[in-house]
Design a protein around this motif. Structure first.
Motif, PDB file in Angstrom:
ATOM      1  N   ASP A   1      62.712   7.323  45.594  1.00  0.00           N
ATOM      2  CA  ASP A   1      64.030   7.564  45.010  1.00  0.00           C
ATOM      3  C   ASP A   1      64.051   7.083  43.568  1.00  0.00           C
ATOM      4  OD1 ASP A   1      64.971   8.561  47.409  1.00  0.00           O
ATOM      5  OD2 ASP A   1      65.749   6.616  48.088  1.00  0.00           O
TER       6      ASP A   1
ATOM      7  N   THR B   1      75.125   2.265  46.878  1.00  0.00           N
ATOM      8  CA  THR B   1      75.433   3.135  45.748  1.00  0.00           C
ATOM      9  C   THR B   1      75.783   4.550  46.189  1.00  0.00           C
ATOM     10  OG1 THR B   1      73.982   1.841  44.314  1.00  0.00           O
ATOM     11  CG2 THR B   1      74.573   4.050  43.560  1.00  0.00           C
TER      12      THR B   1
ATOM     13  N   VAL C   1      66.646   5.849  42.099  1.00  0.00           N
ATOM     14  CA  VAL C   1      67.493   4.657  42.023  1.00  0.00           C
ATOM     15  C   VAL C   1      67.166   3.757  43.214  1.00  0.00           C
ATOM     16  CG1 VAL C   1      69.848   3.764  41.959  1.00  0.00           C
ATOM     17  CG2 VAL C   1      69.317   5.959  40.878  1.00  0.00           C
ATOM     18  N   ILE C   2      66.682   2.569  42.925  1.00  0.00           N
ATOM     19  CA  ILE C   2      66.293   1.611  43.964  1.00  0.00           C
ATOM     20  C   ILE C   2      66.923   0.273  43.634  1.00  0.00           C
ATOM     21  CG2 ILE C   2      64.368   0.353  45.005  1.00  0.00           C
ATOM     22  CD1 ILE C   2      62.620   2.739  44.583  1.00  0.00           C
TER      23      ILE C   2
ATOM     24  N   VAL D   1      69.589  -3.185  40.267  1.00  0.00           N
ATOM     25  CA  VAL D   1      69.201  -1.787  40.414  1.00  0.00           C
ATOM     26  C   VAL D   1      68.177  -1.408  39.354  1.00  0.00           C
ATOM     27  CG1 VAL D   1      69.993   0.603  40.358  1.00  0.00           C
ATOM     28  CG2 VAL D   1      71.444  -1.148  41.352  1.00  0.00           C
TER      29      VAL D   1
ATOM     30  N   SER E   1      70.539   1.034  47.322  1.00  0.00           N
ATOM     31  CA  SER E   1      70.705   2.479  47.230  1.00  0.00           C
ATOM     32  C   SER E   1      71.740   2.980  48.229  1.00  0.00           C
ATOM     33  CB  SER E   1      69.359   3.174  47.473  1.00  0.00           C
ATOM     34  OG  SER E   1      68.439   2.845  46.464  1.00  0.00           O
TER      35      SER E   1
END
Length: 313
Positions: A83, A109, A85-86, A71, A106
């Motif tokens: 985004d 998550t 968070v990738i 991540v 993602s």
């Protein structure tokens, strides 16, 4: 299912449904067979003046599955239309080592994170909770609302607050919920407060919490981040997803522990204690409870294994 496949975000989100995923996490915590070392945490300059955080999160269940989530948390991405968070998750057969599938990290998550909070809320929030406040209007917000409605069908009112009021209003209109103009007023009205920010200054004040409130702190995942103040932490009965992760990585606990405000012994239980009945969870209607999660690779592996099992051949 045979062969190796990549599962894109749309397919993953469709398959990782509540309450199935919540139950899968409960089973994983109860069984105690998944080993999840502390994640690797690597600050990396993005070349544009900011610092990304690269996370490596491995886990394994002997005789079943092995997996790793890779991540990148990139604070500058919203300005790029991406985004923040990738990532990517890769699932392997634990016996043969053969790769089974990869899946958009993602998607894993944003599903497993609210699922863990909803699992905790089964034990820690009041069964008659009617008002949910979501603090933060990012990508996780809609999933938090869905997860909580799964475990608390008693919810009749959902509020959302964000520093950017326009963003909160837009998401509220999309989800059919209420945008809260004032955070203090919203917290005082809420039975459940779920915070999903990366704030470094406390937003949730203990003085604002009414008796019986359940506080769910999702966003902070480094020692520098704080979503709740010391008064909230000292007023509440404290619970965590895992002690090892939360006590070391979560500023909401690590900071007051370092300053002697609380001690590690003040944490009543973790998710494994709750789902196995080693701790009963909420003990009274007036008890204020606080659940702090930082995420664990156990949850990612359980989610990916669940996806592998339910995905059509």
């Amino acid at each position: 299912m045979t062969g190796f496949a990549h599962v894109g975000p749309a397919e993953a989100l469709a398959a990782l449904t509540y309450p199935g995923l919540i139950d899968a996490l409960a089973d994983a915590f109860a069984a105690g067979r998944i080993e999840a070392p502390l994640r690797g945490h690597y600050p990396m300059p993005d070349g544009a003046g900011a610092t990304n955080i690269f996370l490596v999160m491995p886990a394994y269940e002997p005789g079943a599955f092995t997996g790793v989530k890779l991540v990148t948390v990139a604070p500058g991405n919203p300005g790029r239309g991406l985004d923040s968070v990738i990532g990517l998750y890769v699932l392997f057969d634990a016996t043969t080592g053969a790769p089974l599938l990869s899946v958009d990290g993602s998607a894993v998550t944003v599903r497993r994170t609210p699922a863990a909070s909803a699992l905790a809320a089964r034990y820690l929030s009041r069964p008659d909770a009617e008002t949910l406040l979501v603090v933060g209007a990012g990508k996780l917000a809609r999933h938090v609302v869905e997860a909580y409605r799964t475990v608390r069908p008693t919810l009749r009112r959902v509020l959302i607050w964000n520093r950017n009021a326009e963003k909160a209003a837009a998401l509220a209109a999309e989800l059919g919920i209420e945008a809260a103009p004032d955070l203090e007023t919203a917290i005082r009205a809420a039975d459940i407060v779920s915070a999903i920010t990366m704030s470094k200054t406390p937003l949730i004040r203990g003085a604002w919490l009414k008796p019986g409130t359940h506080v769910d702190l999702i966003g902070g995942f480094t020692p520098e981040m704080r979503e709740a103040d010391d008064a909230a932490v000292t007023r509440a009965s404290l619970f965590v997803d895992t002690r090892e992760g939360a006590l070391h990585e979560a500023g909401d606990l690590a900071d007051p522990i370092a300053r002697g405000v609380i001690s590690p012994a003040d944490v009543k239980a973790d998710l494994a204690d709750l789902v196995t009945g080693r701790h009963p969870g909420r003990r009274s209607a007036d008890e204020i409870t606080l659940f702090k999660s930082v995420g664990t690779a156990l949850e990612d592996l359980a989610a990916a294994a669940y996806l592998y099992k339910v995905r059509p051949s």
